[in-house]
Scaffold this motif. Structure first.
Motif, mmCIF file in Angstrom:
data_model
loop_
_atom_site.group_PDB
_atom_site.id
_atom_site.type_symbol
_atom_site.label_atom_id
_atom_site.label_comp_id
_atom_site.label_asym_id
_atom_site.label_seq_id
_atom_site.Cartn_x
_atom_site.Cartn_y
_atom_site.Cartn_z
ATOM 1 N N LEU A 178 0.635 -0.946 0.521
ATOM 2 C CA LEU A 178 -0.046 -0.045 -0.009
ATOM 3 C C LEU A 178 0.955 0.910 -0.462
ATOM 4 N N LEU A 179 0.279 2.132 -1.132
ATOM 5 C CA LEU A 179 1.233 3.348 -0.611
ATOM 6 C C LEU A 179 0.479 4.638 -0.157
ATOM 7 N N PRO A 180 1.012 5.292 0.750
ATOM 8 C CA PRO A 180 0.497 6.553 1.529
ATOM 9 C C PRO A 180 -0.396 7.446 0.734
ATOM 10 N N SER A 181 -1.675 7.856 0.573
ATOM 11 C CA SER A 181 -1.609 9.154 -0.434
ATOM 12 C C SER A 181 -1.752 10.902 1.197
ATOM 13 N N SER A 182 -1.425 10.202 1.918
ATOM 14 C CA SER A 182 -1.217 11.475 2.986
ATOM 15 C C SER A 182 0.437 12.135 2.707
ATOM 16 N N THR A 183 0.126 13.606 3.151
ATOM 17 C CA THR A 183 1.188 13.405 2.418
ATOM 18 C C THR A 183 2.461 13.588 3.502
ATOM 19 N N THR A 184 3.849 13.970 2.567
ATOM 20 C CA THR A 184 5.109 14.168 4.097
ATOM 21 C C THR A 184 5.305 14.536 4.936
ATOM 22 N N ARG A 185 5.713 13.865 5.617
ATOM 23 C CA ARG A 185 6.021 15.054 7.053
ATOM 24 C C ARG A 185 7.610 15.510 7.462
ATOM 25 N N LEU A 186 8.445 14.519 5.649
ATOM 26 C CA LEU A 186 9.752 15.453 5.607
ATOM 27 C C LEU A 186 10.095 16.177 5.295
ATOM 28 N N ASN A 187 11.329 17.228 5.607
ATOM 29 C CA ASN A 187 12.161 17.954 4.896
ATOM 30 C C ASN A 187 12.528 17.560 3.738
ATOM 31 N N GLN A 188 12.716 18.871 2.954
ATOM 32 C CA GLN A 188 13.245 18.323 1.862
ATOM 33 C C GLN A 188 14.195 16.787 1.725
ATOM 34 N N GLU A 189 15.268 17.488 1.782
ATOM 35 C CA GLU A 189 16.580 16.794 2.291
ATOM 36 C C GLU A 189 16.393 15.460 2.537
ATOM 37 N N GLU A 190 15.090 15.533 3.727
ATOM 38 C CA GLU A 190 14.346 14.017 4.356
ATOM 39 C C GLU A 190 14.356 13.188 3.316
ATOM 40 N N GLN A 191 13.340 13.412 2.563
ATOM 41 C CA GLN A 191 12.795 13.209 1.223
ATOM 42 C C GLN A 191 13.553 12.673 0.050
ATOM 43 N N LEU A 192 14.633 13.827 0.039
ATOM 44 C CA LEU A 192 15.594 13.038 -1.016
ATOM 45 C C LEU A 192 16.200 11.734 -0.606
ATOM 46 N N LYS A 193 16.478 11.720 0.975
ATOM 47 C CA LYS A 193 17.609 10.398 1.456
ATOM 48 C C LYS A 193 16.668 9.773 1.665
ATOM 49 N N SER A 194 14.817 9.900 1.524
ATOM 50 C CA SER A 194 14.649 8.982 1.627
ATOM 51 C C SER A 194 14.029 8.093 -0.256
ATOM 52 N N HIS A 195 14.206 9.025 0.007
ATOM 53 C CA HIS A 195 13.955 8.161 -1.695
ATOM 54 C C HIS A 195 15.268 7.474 -2.247
ATOM 55 N N GLU A 196 16.435 8.288 -2.252
ATOM 56 C CA GLU A 196 17.256 7.513 -2.460
ATOM 57 C C GLU A 196 17.466 5.966 -1.659
#
Length: 497
Positions: free
Chosen positions: A371-389
């Motif tokens: 399942l992929l959540p439809s809510s908005t991430t609570r990470l900042n942009q640097e943390e979001q990039l790290k999560s994607h990596e």
């Protein structure tokens, strides 16, 4: 799947519980907490008053109820307990009690908020039925299972519907380590199969219009999973708008759209927050969205837009694949506009899609997409990039390991088909996260939050100078984002495409 998902529902609250931002509408509740709770205790009388008002809808709408019952604080828990005391489930079966409960209000909110409401329901059911054949935990597990069964039987999922025997097998050992009585599960299955009330409560396409802190909100569900609907804040940032012609190519889970619904239709498209609205009339920032506009809306969380290289009947066509694997073909007026739509849809998805849920743990060998959540991430942009990596590395390793152990069986066997489906999924996910990572890296290299500058920088090496038309204004993507990409500032600039 029930085993895994029910386990997830019971543990999700522990893993990622946090308080929700709910706006300023609950004045009575906030006043009670500030003046009487003092961080130490709550006012039982205030909770009773609020619960009574919620039950009789005195100053509230049906769509306001769930958010007051599902917050993670002591006062909300007391309000929920008082609210449930208005229901008498004595002598009712669990599925009938659940239907009666959900007639009172639509179950809204984030996953953990809905799960808390169901916990309160389970407690009340067991209180009214002390002779019930299950505990509160068992009642909660069965409640979640019934809701998921309803989704399987009445949703738009593909393939065969779950059988009664499968429903029973999926709940083996989940009644405090024991099995639920088979006759009980058979009755629950048959009533869920035949009854419409629960389906109507959970799968209405457009639910009631709400007022939250003075902001107008709609909730849209698609008849699939009742836990992944999202609120649509109408003051969300607009990232792009313009004319697009749409063709539905595939429905949920990649099932080919029936021939009668594949025609091309022209819309005025608006990418607002994490929603792509497809409107029949020209976009006007202050105009209310109609019910038809909401029905045509496409959620772009965890989506991927690409050039439709395998479609040659029309020019300037992009392919949009959503989180539930719907596929839309969208024709833009020009190649420039097509590339701009691809860029902005993918960047919004990369910036604001919340990290994927942990993979379910179960004994089933059949591959199922998480399942992929439809809510908005609570990470900042640097943390979001790290999560994607990190996710890209994980997917890449899984794909390599998968390819090293192909099934030594005939091409038409079930094992070969499962292998092919999983390989297709991993390959697609790798491509999606590669796109997200490259876009966020490009944004950081540009050192700007102006979408036009990022867009121009990204495509400058691929096209001649002036390839991307400069606009008068462009939204900033550094603004704090609330639910659904809502701007953190009062006045969010609009992009004129």
């Amino acid at each position: 799947l029930f085993n895994s998902y029910c386990f997830y529902l019971r543990t999700y609250n522990v893993l990622c519980d946090s308080d929700s931002e709910l706006g300023s509408m609950d004045t009575l509740e906030r006043g009670s907490m500030d003046t009487l709770a003092n961080g130490c205790r709550v006012d039982a009388d205030a909770a009773k008053r609020l619960a009574k008002r919620l039950f009789y809808l005195e100053g509230f709408k049906r769509c306001d109820v769930a958010r007051h019952l599902g917050k993670n604080n002591e006062f909300s828990q007391l309000v929920a307990s008082e609210y449930l005391s208005f229901f008498d489930f004595t002598g009712l079966s669990l599925d009938r009690a659940l239907r009666n409960f959900l007639k009172a209000f639509p179950l809204m909110g984030e996953t953990q908020e809905r799960e808390r409401v169901l916990v309160h329901f389970s407690k009340r059911f067991c209180h009214c039925n002390p002779e019930a054949l299950t505990s509160e935990d068992g009642a909660h597990t069965l409640t979640c299972a019934l809701m998921l069964l309803n989704t399987d039987l009445h949703g738009h999922n593909i393939g065969k519907k779950m059988s009664c025997q499968q429903f029973i097998s999926n709940l083996d050992g989940l009644n405090d380590g024991k099995d639920f009585p088979k006759e009980l599960l058979k009755v629950n299955y048959m009533e869920t199969h035949e009854e419409e009330e629960l389906r109507k409560s959970l799968s209405e396409l457009v639910e009631e219009q709400c007022e939250v802190g003075g902001k107008r909100v709609f909730r849209v569900t698609d008849g699939s999973n009742p836990f992944i609907a999202i609120p649509l804040l109408l003051n969300a940032v607009t990232y792009k708008h313009g004319v697009l012609t749409r063709k539905s190519h595939a429905d949920m889970d990649g099932k080919r759209t029936p021939r009668g619904r594949r025609g091309w239709k022209k819309f005025y498209a608006v990418l607002k927050g994490m929603i792509l609205y497809l409107q029949k009339d020209e976009y006007k920032p202050d105009k209310d969205l109609s019910e038809v506009d909401l029905k045509n809306a496409v959620r772009v969380h965890h989506a991927l837009a690409t050039r439709a290289c395998d479609y040659s009947k029309r020019q300037n066509v992009l392919k949009l694949k959503t989180s539930d694997w719907r596929v839309f073909l969208l024709q833009a007026p020009s190649e420039e506009e097509m590339m701009s739509w691809i860029f902005r849809i993918n960047l919004v998805a990369a910036l604001f899609s919340a990290p994927a849920f942990p993979a379910a743990i179960g004994s089933m060998k059949k591959f199922c997409r998480p399942l992929l959540p439809s809510s908005t991430t609570r990470l900042n942009q640097e943390e979001q990039l790290k999560s994607h990596e990190n996710k890209l590395k994980q997917i890449s390793l899984e794909l390599e390991e998968h390819k090293r152990s192909p099934p030594d069986l005939t091409p038409k066997s079930k094992e070969s088909e499962e292998y092919r489906i999983k390989e297709h999924y991993l390959t697609y996910e790798k491509c999606r996260y590669e796109t997200y990572v490259s876009l966020l890296q490009a944004k950081f290299r540009t050192g700007s939050d102006d979408l036009d500058k990022i867009e121009a920088s990204l495509f400058s090496g691929e096209a001649k100078e002036g390839y991307l038309r400069k606009t008068q204004s462009s939204p900033s993507i550094s603004q704090g984002q609330g639910v659904n990409g809502r701007a953190g500032h009062k006045h969010a600039p609009e992009h004129n495409s």
